[in-house]
Design an enzyme around this catalytic site. Structure first.
Site, PDB file in Angstrom:
ATOM      1  N   LYS A  14       0.757  -1.078   0.053  1.00  0.00           N
ATOM      2  CA  LYS A  14       0.078   0.092   0.195  1.00  0.00           C
ATOM      3  C   LYS A  14       0.758   1.414   0.064  1.00  0.00           C
ATOM      4  O   LYS A  14       0.672   2.129  -0.770  1.00  0.00           O
ATOM      5  CB  LYS A  14      -0.912   0.035   1.251  1.00  0.00           C
ATOM      6  CG  LYS A  14      -1.838  -1.085   1.410  1.00  0.00           C
ATOM      7  CD  LYS A  14      -2.742  -0.840   2.429  1.00  0.00           C
ATOM      8  CE  LYS A  14      -1.922  -1.382   3.912  1.00  0.00           C
ATOM      9  NZ  LYS A  14      -1.598  -2.505   4.185  1.00  0.00           N
ATOM     10  N   ARG A 128      12.020  -5.966   4.775  1.00  0.00           N
ATOM     11  CA  ARG A 128      11.657  -4.606   5.161  1.00  0.00           C
ATOM     12  C   ARG A 128      12.414  -4.524   6.820  1.00  0.00           C
ATOM     13  O   ARG A 128      13.095  -3.487   6.715  1.00  0.00           O
ATOM     14  CB  ARG A 128      10.543  -4.074   5.278  1.00  0.00           C
ATOM     15  CG  ARG A 128      10.383  -2.503   5.373  1.00  0.00           C
ATOM     16  CD  ARG A 128       9.044  -1.980   5.170  1.00  0.00           C
ATOM     17  NE  ARG A 128       7.982  -2.401   6.065  1.00  0.00           N
ATOM     18  CZ  ARG A 128       6.914  -2.205   6.006  1.00  0.00           C
ATOM     19  NH1 ARG A 128       6.221  -1.317   5.098  1.00  0.00           N
ATOM     20  NH2 ARG A 128       6.105  -2.786   7.013  1.00  0.00           N
ATOM     21  N   ARG A 134      11.756  -1.281  11.792  1.00  0.00           N
ATOM     22  CA  ARG A 134      10.554  -1.182  12.467  1.00  0.00           C
ATOM     23  C   ARG A 134      10.384  -2.136  13.373  1.00  0.00           C
ATOM     24  O   ARG A 134      10.364  -3.509  12.846  1.00  0.00           O
ATOM     25  CB  ARG A 134       9.496  -1.203  11.174  1.00  0.00           C
ATOM     26  CG  ARG A 134       9.090   0.261  10.843  1.00  0.00           C
ATOM     27  CD  ARG A 134       8.045   0.276   9.343  1.00  0.00           C
ATOM     28  NE  ARG A 134       6.823  -0.269  10.097  1.00  0.00           N
ATOM     29  CZ  ARG A 134       5.748  -0.370   9.247  1.00  0.00           C
ATOM     30  NH1 ARG A 134       5.735   0.245   8.005  1.00  0.00           N
ATOM     31  NH2 ARG A 134       4.767  -0.977   9.466  1.00  0.00           N
ATOM     32  N   ARG A 146      -0.347  -9.142  12.976  1.00  0.00           N
ATOM     33  CA  ARG A 146      -0.762  -8.103  12.234  1.00  0.00           C
ATOM     34  C   ARG A 146      -1.614  -8.611  11.046  1.00  0.00           C
ATOM     35  O   ARG A 146      -2.585  -8.301  10.745  1.00  0.00           O
ATOM     36  CB  ARG A 146       0.440  -7.221  11.579  1.00  0.00           C
ATOM     37  CG  ARG A 146       0.920  -6.663  12.552  1.00  0.00           C
ATOM     38  CD  ARG A 146       2.566  -5.976  12.172  1.00  0.00           C
ATOM     39  NE  ARG A 146       2.505  -5.168  11.119  1.00  0.00           N
ATOM     40  CZ  ARG A 146       3.619  -5.062  10.433  1.00  0.00           C
ATOM     41  NH1 ARG A 146       4.630  -5.508  10.751  1.00  0.00           N
ATOM     42  NH2 ARG A 146       3.482  -4.270   9.123  1.00  0.00           N
TER      43      ARG A 146
HETATM   44  P1  B4P Z   1       4.552  -1.479   2.133  1.00  0.00           P
HETATM   45  O1  B4P Z   1       3.935  -0.963   1.136  1.00  0.00           O
HETATM   46  O2  B4P Z   1       5.389  -0.732   3.149  1.00  0.00           O
HETATM   47  O3  B4P Z   1       3.254  -2.171   3.002  1.00  0.00           O
HETATM   48  P2  B4P Z   1       2.131  -1.662   3.644  1.00  0.00           P
HETATM   49  O4  B4P Z   1       1.102  -2.484   2.865  1.00  0.00           O
HETATM   50  O5  B4P Z   1       2.116  -0.109   3.527  1.00  0.00           O
HETATM   51  O6  B4P Z   1       2.307  -1.751   5.070  1.00  0.00           O
HETATM   52  P3  B4P Z   1       1.799  -1.779   6.677  1.00  0.00           P
HETATM   53  O7  B4P Z   1       0.439  -2.374   6.564  1.00  0.00           O
HETATM   54  O8  B4P Z   1       2.789  -2.776   7.468  1.00  0.00           O
HETATM   55  O9  B4P Z   1       1.798  -0.304   7.069  1.00  0.00           O
HETATM   56  P4  B4P Z   1       1.222   0.631   7.868  1.00  0.00           P
HETATM   57  O10 B4P Z   1       1.967   1.868   7.990  1.00  0.00           O
HETATM   58  O11 B4P Z   1      -0.202   0.956   7.347  1.00  0.00           O
HETATM   59  O12 B4P Z   1       5.327  -2.652   1.617  1.00  0.00           O
HETATM   60  C1  B4P Z   1       6.195  -3.512   2.517  1.00  0.00           C
HETATM   61  C2  B4P Z   1       7.503  -3.978   1.941  1.00  0.00           C
HETATM   62  O13 B4P Z   1       7.272  -4.845   0.897  1.00  0.00           O
HETATM   63  C3  B4P Z   1       8.447  -2.996   1.675  1.00  0.00           C
HETATM   64  O14 B4P Z   1       9.792  -3.171   2.268  1.00  0.00           O
HETATM   65  C4  B4P Z   1       8.339  -2.804   0.390  1.00  0.00           C
HETATM   66  O15 B4P Z   1       9.585  -2.327  -0.437  1.00  0.00           O
HETATM   67  C5  B4P Z   1       8.191  -4.215  -0.186  1.00  0.00           C
HETATM   68  N1  B4P Z   1       7.397  -4.199  -1.477  1.00  0.00           N
HETATM   69  C6  B4P Z   1       6.253  -3.802  -1.850  1.00  0.00           C
HETATM   70  N2  B4P Z   1       5.639  -3.791  -3.075  1.00  0.00           N
HETATM   71  C7  B4P Z   1       6.623  -5.063  -3.431  1.00  0.00           C
HETATM   72  C8  B4P Z   1       6.748  -6.065  -4.607  1.00  0.00           C
HETATM   73  N3  B4P Z   1       5.763  -5.842  -5.659  1.00  0.00           N
HETATM   74  N4  B4P Z   1       7.608  -6.848  -4.568  1.00  0.00           N
HETATM   75  C9  B4P Z   1       8.653  -7.090  -3.467  1.00  0.00           C
HETATM   76  N5  B4P Z   1       8.521  -6.371  -2.389  1.00  0.00           N
HETATM   77  C10 B4P Z   1       7.647  -5.269  -2.308  1.00  0.00           C
HETATM   78  O16 B4P Z   1       0.693   0.233   9.280  1.00  0.00           O
HETATM   79  C11 B4P Z   1       1.635  -0.072  10.454  1.00  0.00           C
HETATM   80  C12 B4P Z   1       0.919  -0.160  11.785  1.00  0.00           C
HETATM   81  O17 B4P Z   1       0.242   1.207  12.214  1.00  0.00           O
HETATM   82  C13 B4P Z   1      -0.390  -1.062  11.906  1.00  0.00           C
HETATM   83  O18 B4P Z   1       0.210  -2.326  12.122  1.00  0.00           O
HETATM   84  C14 B4P Z   1      -1.273  -0.493  13.013  1.00  0.00           C
HETATM   85  O19 B4P Z   1      -0.517  -0.817  14.276  1.00  0.00           O
HETATM   86  C15 B4P Z   1      -0.995   1.019  12.768  1.00  0.00           C
HETATM   87  N6  B4P Z   1      -2.068   1.857  12.012  1.00  0.00           N
HETATM   88  C16 B4P Z   1      -1.797   2.121  10.878  1.00  0.00           C
HETATM   89  N7  B4P Z   1      -2.988   2.781  10.413  1.00  0.00           N
HETATM   90  C17 B4P Z   1      -3.900   2.376  11.347  1.00  0.00           C
HETATM   91  C18 B4P Z   1      -5.487   2.472  11.285  1.00  0.00           C
HETATM   92  N8  B4P Z   1      -5.989   3.280  10.539  1.00  0.00           N
HETATM   93  N9  B4P Z   1      -6.147   2.169  12.653  1.00  0.00           N
HETATM   94  C19 B4P Z   1      -5.401   1.901  13.448  1.00  0.00           C
HETATM   95  N10 B4P Z   1      -4.076   1.434  13.489  1.00  0.00           N
HETATM   96  C20 B4P Z   1      -3.348   1.805  12.380  1.00  0.00           C
END
Ligand code: B4P
Length: 191
Positions: A14, A128, A134, A146
């Site tokens: 995302k 990551r 993190r 998670r």
């Molecule tokens: P990301 O792109 O970073 O993953 P994400 O889906 O955004 O991550 P996440 O759900 O953990 O994060 P958030 O900050 O929202 O990709 C992950 C990795 O994969 C990276 O290293 C990237 O380079 C790699 N990658 C991406 N695409 C790839 C591909 N095609 N091929 C290979 N590698 C690839 O949430 C973090 C925490 O914040 C939650 O657990 C929660 O505690 C809190 N939180 C956030 N929003 C909240 C809300 N609305 N309500 C309650 N808690 C919340």
């Protein structure tokens, strides 16, 4: 204004895709994960409380993120729309977001859901962890939690949005550029 949700389990990409899509479509990228991590980095009392919750892989309380998003929506002007990344994460957050947007003459136009295999999610988060430091990526038990929290609390939003006719699944497997092209193709229909 056109407003998108980018949705999917932890590690589905995302955040990675949102940065590129926001630039391409001149959208404001709102990531609640980034906002919460900024709060933690600035050492506020709120940040300290949120850090404890996030390091266990749990969701922070709905009212905290809803308030953060409301402030951002009201302080942002002059863009084509919003790209919500990692928000909403519960049905209650979804209902709150709809109301916030409706009250301001907007709506959620499309929910783009990244479909990624479980093993690939774990692989990406472990990779990551080595670079980001993190705490929620480092411990495999927290990563599993998670993903479980996503299934129990976040995934029900899919049915809610499907009933509203805004649900759009997108294949989230493959290279970052290929996934970006699939998402952009869907978004072009609305921008
Ligand atoms: P990301 O792109 O970073 O993953 P994400 O889906 O955004 O991550 P996440 O759900 O953990 O994060 P958030 O900050 O929202 O990709 C992950 C990795 O994969 C990276 O290293 C990237 O380079 C790699 N990658 C991406 N695409 C790839 C591909 N095609 N091929 C290979 N590698 C690839 O949430 C973090 C925490 O914040 C939650 O657990 C929660 O505690 C809190 N939180 C956030 N929003 C909240 C809300 N609305 N309500 C309650 N808690 C919340």
């Amino acid at each position: 204004m056109v407003n998108f949700l980018i949705f999917g389990p932890p590690g589905s990409g995302k955040g990675t895709q949102s940065v590129k899509l926001a630039e391409k479509f001149r959208l404001v990228h709102l990531s609640t994960g980034d906002m919460l991590r900024a709060e933690i980095a600035s050492g506020t009392d709120l940040g300290k409380r949120m850090s404890t919750i996030m390091s266990k892989g749990e969701l922070v309380p709905d009212e905290v993120v809803i308030e953060m998003i409301a402030v951002k929506i009201d302080s942002t002007k002059g863009f084509a729309g919003f790209l919500f990344d990692g928000f909403p994460r519960t049905v209650a957050q979804t209902v709150a977001l709809e109301k916030m947007l409706n009250d301001r003459g907007m709506k959620i136009d499309r929910m783009l859901v990244l479909d990624v295999d479980h093993d690939e999610l774990v692989k990406r988060l472990i990779a990551r962890a080595e670079q980001s430091g993190r705490p929620d990526d480092k411990d495999p038990a927290v990563v599993d939690n998670r993903i479980d929290v996503y299934k129990s609390k976040t995934e029900p939003i899919i049915n809610y949005c499907r009933e509203k006719g805004i649900y759009q699944p997108v294949n989230g497997m493959g290279s970052i550029d290929d996934i970006f092209a699939r998402l952009a193709e869907q978004m072009k229909k609305f921008v």
